[in-house]
Design a protein around this motif. Structure first.
Motif, PDB file in Angstrom:
ATOM      1  N   ASP A  44       0.834  -1.207   0.000  1.00 51.51           N
ATOM      2  CA  ASP A  44       0.000   0.000   0.000  1.00 51.51           C
ATOM      3  C   ASP A  44       0.865   1.252   0.000  1.00 51.51           C
ATOM      4  O   ASP A  44       0.529   2.255  -0.630  1.00 51.51           O
ATOM      5  CB  ASP A  44      -0.921   0.009   1.235  1.00 51.51           C
ATOM      6  N   VAL A  45       1.974   1.201   0.729  1.00 51.44           N
ATOM      7  CA  VAL A  45       2.939   2.298   0.770  1.00 51.44           C
ATOM      8  C   VAL A  45       4.336   1.695   0.829  1.00 51.44           C
ATOM      9  O   VAL A  45       4.510   0.519   1.186  1.00 51.44           O
ATOM     10  CB  VAL A  45       2.732   3.219   2.003  1.00 51.44           C
ATOM     11  N   ASP A  46       5.325   2.488   0.499  1.00 43.04           N
ATOM     12  CA  ASP A  46       6.701   2.020   0.617  1.00 43.04           C
ATOM     13  C   ASP A  46       7.166   2.057   2.073  1.00 43.04           C
ATOM     14  O   ASP A  46       7.843   1.147   2.545  1.00 43.04           O
ATOM     15  CB  ASP A  46       7.631   2.884  -0.242  1.00 43.04           C
ATOM     16  N   THR A  47       6.782   3.135   2.769  1.00 46.02           N
ATOM     17  CA  THR A  47       7.305   3.350   4.116  1.00 46.02           C
ATOM     18  C   THR A  47       6.216   3.824   5.062  1.00 46.02           C
ATOM     19  O   THR A  47       5.428   4.705   4.719  1.00 46.02           O
ATOM     20  CB  THR A  47       8.439   4.408   4.094  1.00 46.02           C
ATOM     21  N   VAL A  48       6.183   3.216   6.247  1.00 46.86           N
ATOM     22  CA  VAL A  48       5.390   3.749   7.356  1.00 46.86           C
ATOM     23  C   VAL A  48       6.382   4.371   8.329  1.00 46.86           C
ATOM     24  O   VAL A  48       7.310   3.692   8.807  1.00 46.86           O
ATOM     25  CB  VAL A  48       4.561   2.660   8.055  1.00 46.86           C
ATOM     26  N   LEU A  49       6.211   5.653   8.600  1.00 48.07           N
ATOM     27  CA  LEU A  49       7.105   6.375   9.507  1.00 48.07           C
ATOM     28  C   LEU A  49       6.348   6.674  10.798  1.00 48.07           C
ATOM     29  O   LEU A  49       5.361   7.417  10.793  1.00 48.07           O
ATOM     30  CB  LEU A  49       7.594   7.671   8.849  1.00 48.07           C
ATOM     31  N   LEU A  50       6.808   6.080  11.900  1.00 48.26           N
ATOM     32  CA  LEU A  50       6.141   6.248  13.193  1.00 48.26           C
ATOM     33  C   LEU A  50       6.725   7.442  13.948  1.00 48.26           C
ATOM     34  O   LEU A  50       7.938   7.685  13.918  1.00 48.26           O
ATOM     35  CB  LEU A  50       6.303   4.980  14.026  1.00 48.26           C
TER      36      LEU A  50
ATOM     37  N   LEU B  87       9.362  -0.195   7.768  1.00 45.87           N
ATOM     38  CA  LEU B  87       8.796   0.473   8.946  1.00 45.87           C
ATOM     39  C   LEU B  87       9.913   1.247   9.635  1.00 45.87           C
ATOM     40  O   LEU B  87      10.943   0.676  10.032  1.00 45.87           O
ATOM     41  CB  LEU B  87       8.195  -0.556   9.909  1.00 45.87           C
ATOM     42  N   LEU B  88       9.711   2.562   9.752  1.00 45.47           N
ATOM     43  CA  LEU B  88      10.702   3.435  10.372  1.00 45.47           C
ATOM     44  C   LEU B  88      10.096   4.106  11.598  1.00 45.47           C
ATOM     45  O   LEU B  88       8.876   4.250  11.706  1.00 45.47           O
ATOM     46  CB  LEU B  88      11.178   4.510   9.390  1.00 45.47           C
TER      47      LEU B  88
ATOM     48  N   ARG C  93      17.585  11.361  17.490  1.00 47.50           N
ATOM     49  CA  ARG C  93      18.817  11.526  16.717  1.00 47.50           C
ATOM     50  C   ARG C  93      18.635  11.218  15.230  1.00 47.50           C
ATOM     51  O   ARG C  93      19.596  11.208  14.485  1.00 47.50           O
ATOM     52  CB  ARG C  93      19.894  10.602  17.283  1.00 47.50           C
ATOM     53  N   GLY C  94      17.447  10.920  14.818  1.00 39.17           N
ATOM     54  CA  GLY C  94      17.205  10.626  13.403  1.00 39.17           C
ATOM     55  C   GLY C  94      16.157   9.541  13.221  1.00 39.17           C
ATOM     56  O   GLY C  94      15.329   9.304  14.112  1.00 39.17           O
ATOM     57  N   VAL C  95      16.222   8.857  12.074  1.00 43.99           N
ATOM     58  CA  VAL C  95      15.232   7.829  11.737  1.00 43.99           C
ATOM     59  C   VAL C  95      15.841   6.448  11.955  1.00 43.99           C
ATOM     60  O   VAL C  95      16.934   6.151  11.485  1.00 43.99           O
ATOM     61  CB  VAL C  95      14.773   7.986  10.269  1.00 43.99           C
ATOM     62  N   GLU C  96      15.102   5.589  12.660  1.00 47.68           N
ATOM     63  CA  GLU C  96      15.554   4.237  12.956  1.00 47.68           C
ATOM     64  C   GLU C  96      14.740   3.228  12.133  1.00 47.68           C
ATOM     65  O   GLU C  96      13.520   3.334  12.033  1.00 47.68           O
ATOM     66  CB  GLU C  96      15.342   3.950  14.449  1.00 47.68           C
ATOM     67  N   ILE C  97      15.422   2.250  11.551  1.00 46.85           N
ATOM     68  CA  ILE C  97      14.752   1.182  10.802  1.00 46.85           C
ATOM     69  C   ILE C  97      14.246   0.126  11.783  1.00 46.85           C
ATOM     70  O   ILE C  97      15.043  -0.483  12.506  1.00 46.85           O
ATOM     71  CB  ILE C  97      15.678   0.549   9.770  1.00 46.85           C
ATOM     72  N   ILE C  98      12.923  -0.084  11.795  1.00 48.70           N
ATOM     73  CA  ILE C  98      12.335  -1.081  12.678  1.00 48.70           C
ATOM     74  C   ILE C  98      12.142  -2.403  11.936  1.00 48.70           C
ATOM     75  O   ILE C  98      12.352  -3.483  12.467  1.00 48.70           O
ATOM     76  CB  ILE C  98      10.961  -0.591  13.215  1.00 48.70           C
TER      77      ILE C  98
END
Length: 370
Positions: free
Chosen positions: A310-316, A355-356, A361-366
């Protein structure tokens, strides 16, 4: 920003691609109102696909109608042009009844070439019709006829108005026995009319057989058809373009070339067009015209490429997240062509590649499913 084709429906892909195609050949978009005065359609009711029209009374007392046809509106609202050609395309909805009598809103995409039309204009419109079908599916057929040949043969046998109408119906049905029966009843020569119906195929097959239909009355029309078909052969569509004289339209409105387009998987024609100089004259215009329409609602019947995600990335993010940092992170991701959904928690049943989580300190890959 470029939109991924995976998230587009069939009709949306067609609209984007074909608008670009038509603009390359100098066609500009024509925008029109959803309704016109009712008398525009009353005067040309035989031209309409459906006789049922949705009407309402305007504030000034005029009877108006939701447009059942685009061509009539374009002719009415296009300035007179006799020394040049106006090239327009449109993406409009029309309002017609279906087989069950229910009114439907139908999406059309098409183009019109109006003014001092010539052989090049005709060839260009037919080429764009073929290109339009090819854009939707490689498995297509464009059938082309010439009303001048059909009408000339009917004139030659001196068919009465009643016989003429019956023979035209039989031609449209490829009913050779029906033509012979009408001709016997009227004591008419049926040879060339029967040959007309059985003449079908690509240029290589049909063009040599046109001599059997050649008479002083059909000479000019056959030469015009031959010239245009030879031009279209150079466009690389080969056997996808056929000559088929069963493609006919009302002679009170159409003259010259008429055509219909088909795509594998659809029971009916998705494209319809023709040369309607006679309609122009009927509406008091001193110009020629040719155009076609694609019925985009039919594309719903074709299989659509389903997107894996549905999307490439979900950013939490959470309530304490820095909104400026969140906006900046989304901007960087979308600039790279990704489809991004920002959420406080992962929605149910959402399909995503990555899922990020936004951290201080920035964006973390979950999670990464790519």
């Amino acid at each position: 920003m470029q939109i991924s084709s995976a998230v587009l429906k069939n009709d949306e892909k067609a609209i984007l691609g074909l608008r670009e195609l038509y603009q390359k050949y100098g066609y500009s978009q024509f925008k029109m109102s959803k309704f016109e005065p009712y008398d525009l359609y009353v005067r040309n009711k035989d031209f309409l696909v459906s006789e049922n029209i949705i009407t309402f009374t305007d504030a000034d007392g005029r009877l108006m109608a939701l447009k059942p046809d685009v061509t009539l509106s374009i002719i009415k609202n296009t300035p007179e042009a006799t020394e040049f050609v106006q090239k327009v395309y449109y993406n409009e909805n029309v309002y017609r009844t279906d087989a069950g009598g229910t009114f439907r809103e139908i999406m059309q995409l098409g183009l019109e070439c109006i003014g001092k039309t010539d052989t090049y204009c005709i060839s260009e419109v037919l080429m764009l019709a073929a290109e339009s079908l090819a854009f939707i599916s490689e498995d297509f057929v464009l059938d082309i006829s010439h009303m001048g040949i059909v009408s000339s043969l009917l004139d030659e046998v001196e068919a009465s108005p009643v016989a003429r109408a019956e023979i035209l119906k039989c031609i449209g049905e490829k009913n050779v026995h029906g033509i012979m029966a009408v001709c016997r009843a009227e004591n008419l020569d049926s040879e060339k009319l029967c040959a007309l119906v059985t003449t079908y195929g690509d240029s290589e097959t049909v063009l040599p057989r046109l001599d059997a239909l050649r008479t002083p009355k059909t000479e000019a029309a056959i030469n015009e058809l031959t010239g245009v078909m030879e031009t279209l052969e150079k466009c690389g569509f080969g056997s996808r373009i056929h000559i088929d004289f069963s493609v006919i339209n009302d002679m009170n409105y159409y003259n010259g070339f008429v055509f219909r387009g088909f795509i594998q998987g659809l029971a009916a024609g998705i494209l319809s067009g023709g040369q309607y100089d006679t309609l122009m004259a009927k509406m008091g215009r001193r110009a020629g015209a040719i155009g076609f329409a694609l019925y985009l609602d039919m594309l719903e019947q074709l299989p659509s490429e389903a997107a894996d995600y549905d999307v490439d990335t979900v950013l939490l993010y959470d309530g304490d997240s820095n909104m400026h940092a969140l906006t900046e992170a989304i901007g960087l991701l979308t600039a790279g062509g990704k489809r991004v959904m920002a959420q406080r928690s992962v929605p149910e049943k959402i399909r995503y590649k990555q899922l990020l989580r936004l951290q201080e300190r920035g964006v973390e890959i979950i999670e990464n499913n790519a």
